[in-house]
Design a protein around this motif. Structure first.
Motif, PDB file in Angstrom:
ATOM      1  N   LEU A 478     102.917 -19.723  21.099  1.00  0.00           N
ATOM      2  CA  LEU A 478     103.624 -20.846  20.482  1.00  0.00           C
ATOM      3  C   LEU A 478     104.928 -21.067  21.237  1.00  0.00           C
ATOM      4  O   LEU A 478     105.593 -20.109  21.656  1.00  0.00           O
ATOM      5  CB  LEU A 478     103.915 -20.540  19.019  1.00  0.00           C
ATOM      6  CG  LEU A 478     104.450 -21.696  18.156  1.00  0.00           C
ATOM      7  CD1 LEU A 478     103.389 -22.779  18.002  1.00  0.00           C
ATOM      8  CD2 LEU A 478     104.877 -21.174  16.788  1.00  0.00           C
ATOM      9  N   ASN A 479     105.273 -22.331  21.421  1.00  0.00           N
ATOM     10  CA  ASN A 479     106.528 -22.697  22.067  1.00  0.00           C
ATOM     11  C   ASN A 479     107.170 -23.823  21.268  1.00  0.00           C
ATOM     12  O   ASN A 479     106.507 -24.800  20.911  1.00  0.00           O
ATOM     13  CB  ASN A 479     106.288 -23.153  23.514  1.00  0.00           C
ATOM     14  CG  ASN A 479     107.570 -23.582  24.221  1.00  0.00           C
ATOM     15  OD1 ASN A 479     108.223 -24.557  23.854  1.00  0.00           O
ATOM     16  ND2 ASN A 479     107.926 -22.861  25.272  1.00  0.00           N
ATOM     17  N   HIS A 480     108.452 -23.664  20.961  1.00  0.00           N
ATOM     18  CA  HIS A 480     109.232 -24.746  20.359  1.00  0.00           C
ATOM     19  C   HIS A 480     110.339 -25.111  21.329  1.00  0.00           C
ATOM     20  O   HIS A 480     111.061 -24.246  21.827  1.00  0.00           O
ATOM     21  CB  HIS A 480     109.843 -24.324  19.023  1.00  0.00           C
ATOM     22  CG  HIS A 480     110.822 -25.340  18.497  1.00  0.00           C
ATOM     23  ND1 HIS A 480     112.186 -25.206  18.660  1.00  0.00           N
ATOM     24  CD2 HIS A 480     110.631 -26.513  17.855  1.00  0.00           C
ATOM     25  CE1 HIS A 480     112.787 -26.253  18.118  1.00  0.00           C
ATOM     26  NE2 HIS A 480     111.872 -27.063  17.623  1.00  0.00           N
ATOM     27  N   GLU A 481     110.464 -26.417  21.603  1.00  0.00           N
ATOM     28  CA  GLU A 481     111.448 -26.853  22.583  1.00  0.00           C
ATOM     29  C   GLU A 481     112.219 -28.055  22.061  1.00  0.00           C
ATOM     30  O   GLU A 481     111.631 -29.028  21.582  1.00  0.00           O
ATOM     31  CB  GLU A 481     110.764 -27.197  23.906  1.00  0.00           C
ATOM     32  CG  GLU A 481     111.735 -27.509  25.030  1.00  0.00           C
ATOM     33  CD  GLU A 481     111.051 -27.511  26.387  1.00  0.00           C
ATOM     34  OE1 GLU A 481     110.585 -26.427  26.811  1.00  0.00           O
ATOM     35  OE2 GLU A 481     110.971 -28.584  27.006  1.00  0.00           O
ATOM     36  N   ALA A 482     113.536 -27.963  22.163  1.00  0.00           N
ATOM     37  CA  ALA A 482     114.431 -29.076  21.831  1.00  0.00           C
ATOM     38  C   ALA A 482     115.115 -29.535  23.104  1.00  0.00           C
ATOM     39  O   ALA A 482     115.725 -28.719  23.820  1.00  0.00           O
ATOM     40  CB  ALA A 482     115.463 -28.640  20.807  1.00  0.00           C
ATOM     41  N   ASP A 483     114.981 -30.816  23.423  1.00  0.00           N
ATOM     42  CA  ASP A 483     115.507 -31.365  24.669  1.00  0.00           C
ATOM     43  C   ASP A 483     116.370 -32.579  24.345  1.00  0.00           C
ATOM     44  O   ASP A 483     115.964 -33.462  23.584  1.00  0.00           O
ATOM     45  CB  ASP A 483     114.356 -31.769  25.593  1.00  0.00           C
ATOM     46  CG  ASP A 483     114.847 -32.323  26.923  1.00  0.00           C
ATOM     47  OD1 ASP A 483     115.042 -31.527  27.853  1.00  0.00           O
ATOM     48  OD2 ASP A 483     115.035 -33.555  27.014  1.00  0.00           O
ATOM     49  N   PHE A 512     106.624 -28.808  19.196  1.00  0.00           N
ATOM     50  CA  PHE A 512     105.943 -27.535  19.362  1.00  0.00           C
ATOM     51  C   PHE A 512     104.782 -27.716  20.338  1.00  0.00           C
ATOM     52  O   PHE A 512     104.160 -28.784  20.419  1.00  0.00           O
ATOM     53  CB  PHE A 512     105.382 -27.028  18.032  1.00  0.00           C
ATOM     54  CG  PHE A 512     106.426 -26.490  17.092  1.00  0.00           C
ATOM     55  CD1 PHE A 512     106.788 -25.149  17.129  1.00  0.00           C
ATOM     56  CD2 PHE A 512     107.046 -27.318  16.169  1.00  0.00           C
ATOM     57  CE1 PHE A 512     107.740 -24.647  16.263  1.00  0.00           C
ATOM     58  CE2 PHE A 512     108.001 -26.834  15.298  1.00  0.00           C
ATOM     59  CZ  PHE A 512     108.352 -25.486  15.341  1.00  0.00           C
ATOM     60  N   SER A 513     104.489 -26.675  21.067  1.00  0.00           N
ATOM     61  CA  SER A 513     103.261 -26.580  21.847  1.00  0.00           C
ATOM     62  C   SER A 513     102.715 -25.171  21.655  1.00  0.00           C
ATOM     63  O   SER A 513     103.415 -24.287  21.153  1.00  0.00           O
ATOM     64  CB  SER A 513     103.521 -26.877  23.328  1.00  0.00           C
ATOM     65  OG  SER A 513     104.517 -26.016  23.847  1.00  0.00           O
ATOM     66  N   GLY A 514     101.468 -24.966  22.047  1.00  0.00           N
ATOM     67  CA  GLY A 514     100.893 -23.647  21.818  1.00  0.00           C
ATOM     68  C   GLY A 514      99.480 -23.542  22.344  1.00  0.00           C
ATOM     69  O   GLY A 514      98.915 -24.508  22.881  1.00  0.00           O
ATOM     70  N   PHE A 536     103.310 -30.194  26.363  1.00  0.00           N
ATOM     71  CA  PHE A 536     104.420 -31.073  25.988  1.00  0.00           C
ATOM     72  C   PHE A 536     105.355 -31.239  27.181  1.00  0.00           C
ATOM     73  O   PHE A 536     105.592 -30.300  27.946  1.00  0.00           O
ATOM     74  CB  PHE A 536     105.180 -30.453  24.813  1.00  0.00           C
ATOM     75  CG  PHE A 536     106.576 -30.980  24.626  1.00  0.00           C
ATOM     76  CD1 PHE A 536     106.790 -32.263  24.143  1.00  0.00           C
ATOM     77  CD2 PHE A 536     107.672 -30.196  24.949  1.00  0.00           C
ATOM     78  CE1 PHE A 536     108.081 -32.748  23.980  1.00  0.00           C
ATOM     79  CE2 PHE A 536     108.964 -30.665  24.786  1.00  0.00           C
ATOM     80  CZ  PHE A 536     109.169 -31.948  24.299  1.00  0.00           C
ATOM     81  N   ARG A 537     105.865 -32.468  27.332  1.00  0.00           N
ATOM     82  CA  ARG A 537     106.870 -32.765  28.345  1.00  0.00           C
ATOM     83  C   ARG A 537     107.900 -33.728  27.767  1.00  0.00           C
ATOM     84  O   ARG A 537     107.520 -34.755  27.181  1.00  0.00           O
ATOM     85  CB  ARG A 537     106.223 -33.394  29.575  1.00  0.00           C
ATOM     86  CG  ARG A 537     107.227 -33.726  30.676  1.00  0.00           C
ATOM     87  CD  ARG A 537     106.645 -34.695  31.676  1.00  0.00           C
ATOM     88  NE  ARG A 537     107.569 -34.970  32.762  1.00  0.00           N
ATOM     89  CZ  ARG A 537     107.484 -36.005  33.573  1.00  0.00           C
ATOM     90  NH1 ARG A 537     106.505 -36.885  33.406  1.00  0.00           N
ATOM     91  NH2 ARG A 537     108.350 -36.191  34.540  1.00  0.00           N
ATOM     92  N   PRO A 538     109.208 -33.456  27.893  1.00  0.00           N
ATOM     93  CA  PRO A 538     110.230 -34.351  27.329  1.00  0.00           C
ATOM     94  C   PRO A 538     110.221 -35.722  27.989  1.00  0.00           C
ATOM     95  O   PRO A 538     109.672 -35.909  29.075  1.00  0.00           O
ATOM     96  CB  PRO A 538     111.543 -33.615  27.602  1.00  0.00           C
ATOM     97  CG  PRO A 538     111.162 -32.206  27.920  1.00  0.00           C
ATOM     98  CD  PRO A 538     109.794 -32.273  28.522  1.00  0.00           C
ATOM     99  N   GLY A 539     110.863 -36.668  27.349  1.00  0.00           N
ATOM    100  CA  GLY A 539     111.013 -38.006  27.896  1.00  0.00           C
ATOM    101  C   GLY A 539     112.208 -38.104  28.817  1.00  0.00           C
ATOM    102  O   GLY A 539     112.849 -37.108  29.168  1.00  0.00           O
ATOM    103  N   GLY A 540     112.540 -39.340  29.216  1.00  0.00           N
ATOM    104  CA  GLY A 540     113.658 -39.542  30.141  1.00  0.00           C
ATOM    105  C   GLY A 540     113.945 -41.009  30.342  1.00  0.00           C
ATOM    106  O   GLY A 540     113.653 -41.850  29.475  1.00  0.00           O
TER     107      GLY A 540
END
Length: 785
Positions: A478-483, A512-514, A536-540
């Motif tokens: 599991l991965n949680h990411e805040a960008d 979240f990703s996992g 998952f990949r953040p926006g820009g």
């Protein structure tokens, strides 16, 4: 079962002995006898003796292991003393990892002539590594997932790691492919055991570490077009607990392009790189590594060859090795460069990191601290003509800081394996883009766009696996990411016309990703797995040439559900290895660089999101050692992509309308059900013949090849909007004196001297292809100790 062995760096293999208390020994066999014994080993794989023999034949060079491979099935404690013959295949421990990663040694890169990141695409299936419009920005695309991000305003879909350090800005890792120990190319969502989340996968470079004994070497490589590449290293102890390694590389010449208008050669390399490492082991539980690197790059760039010019002016001859460019004195004064400046880089990259590990009784603690900096000054003639319609100069100042803390299991043989950690990344970036539109009828001016971008990312991850009965293992992560990103102070100046100031904008993501999967290993020589993962990949933002506020609308994060099933096998130990995988990606909000048409201005690139698409495919690798001195490797990749919900500007139709009416009007088309145009078939492989003509001497000769299918440059692209397929063939021959510590190699790349194109793009009025290098013939000579 205890093992004593020595590693052969020439062949990347072990010559070892498996020791036990008993005295039974197995004599060496002929290759034919070994082949027959290999078939017998398949039958005996389920028995204790069969497992022991397979283990003896699969000895693995000492190297870091993938977390999923740390807990491979334990060897049977049979009291047998086996004198093992040299294994034909490397990375045996990885055969127990539930992934489809392609693993390469540093020698593989040297044999295949890999100098830059873009060369890696010829070594792995379903991989594209392309320069964006001929610039230093590089786009990795694995299994069709990757975005051509010229401005680097978003985290790459496929992350690059160097010695476990993530590089969130693609250019920061340029010039680092020297003194390499190994490379892992891992497709599919990642970020569950280290680093940050990614939707497409990762490419991990592992550089060589300091050694407790004295070693050193220097290699000189001279090739066609006056190209020279010099590499060297020295490594050894400073004290019983402290060792060091210093490695360097310098590349010059090699410019194979010619501009008949300016009578100049283009593309000459001028790069110097240095890396220094310290390794401190104060006790048996603690290791601290300090690494610093510096890269200075003033190399020329390859200029595109125009395929379509919307102004209707005559295109220059599309001849191999020819390209056209022109730098106006007025534009040269604006960017502060000499009027005779060729398309080239003026870049500096440097960084330092400290990695510390300590083994407690219950867990292994790892801390990674890294700082990276880049200063980029880049002039490119992106319209690929002598017209002043797309000359571009880019100035970037960027800094990145990363801190990661990781805990992991200590005992690799325990049924329960686990990793957890957290990573933080902070990036500060300033960019300037200068454009010369003097000959563009709708513009006719020089332009500058400048802005700052602030970004910070915080990720937490955890991964566990547990060995079940019946040779099963379940795993999940599991991965949680805040960008968070802000675009600040963006301003566009049209010199002697106007100045435009734009409102600041921001975007953030919190997702979240996992992954979850099941692995089955009924025997030492066969493993299969299934897994489902969310990437998952953040926006820009899009910000390189801004004329209206709508261009700055942030694009959303992308995510996908990836389904994968695969197997790894060695049906004839030390003779035949077969690995394969099938995958399906349910893709949502795919980030895509499309066209944005301003009626009074013309087309501009803008990132957008494709609501729904899909990608599916197959991958396979075959390692074959059919004869005592012959080694064959073949990688196969096949993939297909399809848009399911996507409407966008039809670039071809919009251009045709402009040619007929001289008015820019966007024409939209639904691409639902249209093939996404990713290269369908990729093939790459090697055939190597290796033997010892004299005692302590070795001859190695071989061929290598790669094929890459056609690629659409725009949705539904055909004709000039589709990059052609190509096939490349290379060869090498090496004589090595192992006791005298020298070697000599002759080699050729693009042996058939094919004309081919590695990527393509569009700048203002021109669609162009970037050509690949012609036939290169060279020689290497090296000494080491």
């Amino acid at each position: 079962m205890p093992v004593s062995c020595s590693y052969d760096p020439i062949q990347g293999s072990e010559i070892g002995q498996f020791a036990g208390p008993a005295t039974t020994k197995f004599p060496r066999r002929s290759h034919r006898q070994h082949l027959r014994a290999g078939f017998a080993a398949v039958v005996l794989a389920g028995t204790t003796l069969g497992a022991t023999l397979a283990a003896a034949q699969a000895a693995d060079p000492p190297r870091r292991k993938h977390p999923a491979a740390r807990h491979a099935p334990a060897e049977t404690a049979e009291e047998v003393d086996v004198v093992a013959r040299r294994p034909a295949f490397r990375f045996s421990a990885a055969q127990h990892a539930a992934d489809s990663t392609i693993r390469l040694t540093g020698q593989d890169l040297i044999r295949r002539g890999v100098v830059s990141k873009t060369d890696l695409q010829n070594l792995a299936p379903n991989l594209s590594v392309q320069s964006v419009n001929g610039t230093s920005s590089t786009n990795f695309q694995l299994r069709g997932i990757g975005t051509s991000d010229y401005t680097q305003n978003s985290t790459p879909s496929v992350l690059t790691y160097i010695d476990d350090v993530a590089f969130p800005v693609s250019t920061m890792s340029n010039g680092m492919l020297f003194d390499i120990d190994s490379v892992d190319i891992q497709p599919g969502p990642a970020g569950f055991t280290h680093g940050f989340a990614s939707s497409g996968g990762e490419v991990a470079l592992h550089t060589a570490d300091p050694t407790p004994q004295w070693h050193g070497g220097v290699t000189e490589d001279i090739a066609s077009y006056a190209r020279s590449r010099t590499t060297g290293y020295i490594s050894g102890p400073i004290s019983p607990t402290l060792s060091f390694r210093i490695a360097a590389e310098t590349i010059h010449g090699g410019g194979w392009q010619y501009d008949p208008a300016n009578r100049t050669h283009l593309g000459d390399s001028d790069e110097t790189a240095l890396r220094a490492k310290l390794k401190w082991t104060p006790d048996s539980r603690t290791t601290v590594k300090l690494t610093g690197h510096f890269v200075r790059d003033r190399s020329g760039v390859v200029v595109g060859q125009p395929m379509i010019n919307l102004l209707g002016t005559r295109l220059p001859p599309n001849e191999p090795q020819q390209a056209y460019w022109d730098l106006s004195p007025r534009f040269a004064r604006l960017i502060g460069r000499s009027p005779d400046t060729k398309p080239s880089e003026d870049n500096t990259f440097w960084g330092a990191n400290i990695t510390a590990t300590h083994r407690f009784d219950l867990a292994m603690l790892t801390s990674i601290s890294d700082y990276e900096s880049e200063r980029v000054g880049e002039y490119t003639d992106q319209d690929a003509t002598t017209a002043r319609t797309g000359d571009t100069y880019r100035n970037i100042v960027a800094d990145s800081f990363i801190q990661e803390l990781r805990l992991g299991a200590v005992d690799p043989d325990a049924k329960l394996q686990w990793d957890l950690g957290a990573s933080y990344n902070r990036v500060r970036m300033y960019q300037q883009f200068f454009f010369d539109f003097s000959d563009y009828p709708l513009r006719g001016y020089l332009s500058e766009t400048s802005f700052e971008q602030h970004q910070q990312t915080f990720a937490q991850y955890a991964h566990v696996s547990y060995a079940l009965p019946w040779h099963l293992k379940i795993f999940g992560g599991l991965n949680h990411e805040a960008d968070d990103r802000q675009l600040i102070g963006l301003r566009t100046v049209h010199y002697n016309v106007n100045a435009l100031d734009f409102a600041d904008t921001a975007t953030n993501a919190n997702q979240f990703s996992g992954e979850v999967g099941l692995q089955w290993q009924p025997s030492r020589g066969f493993m299969s797995y299934v897994k489902v993962s969310r990437g998952f990949r953040p926006g820009g933002f899009t910000a390189n040439n801004t004329v209206v506020q709508d261009q700055l609308a942030p694009y959303k994060p992308e995510w996908l559900l990836a389904y994968e099933a695969g197997f790894k096998s060695e049906p004839i130990p030390n003779v035949l290895r077969l690995n394969g995988a099938a995958f399906y990606d349910d893709y949502h909000d795919q980030q895509y660089l499309g066209s944005f048409v301003v009626p009074s201005y013309g087309p501009l690139g803008r990132f957008t999101n494709i609501p729904k698409s899909e990608i599916w495919g197959l991958e396979g690798s075959i390692d074959l050692h059919p004869l005592p001195h012959l080694y064959l490797v073949q990688n196969i990749g096949y993939e297909r992509g399809k848009y399911q919900d996507f409407s966008a500007v039809n670039s071809a139709a919009t251009n045709q309308y402009y040619l007929a009416h001289h008015v820019w009007t966007p024409i939209y088309t639904s691409y639902n059900g249209v093939d996404s145009g990713i290269p369908k078939l990729t093939l790459n492989g090697t055939a190597t013949l290796r033997f010892d003509p004299l005692p302590a001497h070795q001859i190695e000769g071989g061929l290598d090849w790669s094929y890459r299918g056609a690629q659409a440059l725009v949705p539904g692209g055909q004709g000039y909007y589709r990059l052609p397929d190509y096939f490349l063939l290379g060869a090498h021959l090496t004589w090595r004196a192992t006791k005298q510590h020298w070697f000599a190699t002759v080699y050729a790349t693009n042996l058939l001297d094919r004309q081919y194109y590695v990527t393509g793009g569009q700048a203002t009025t021109t669609y162009f292809y970037i050509p690949g290098a012609p036939r290169i013939i060279g020689g290497r000579f090296g000494v080491d100790f």
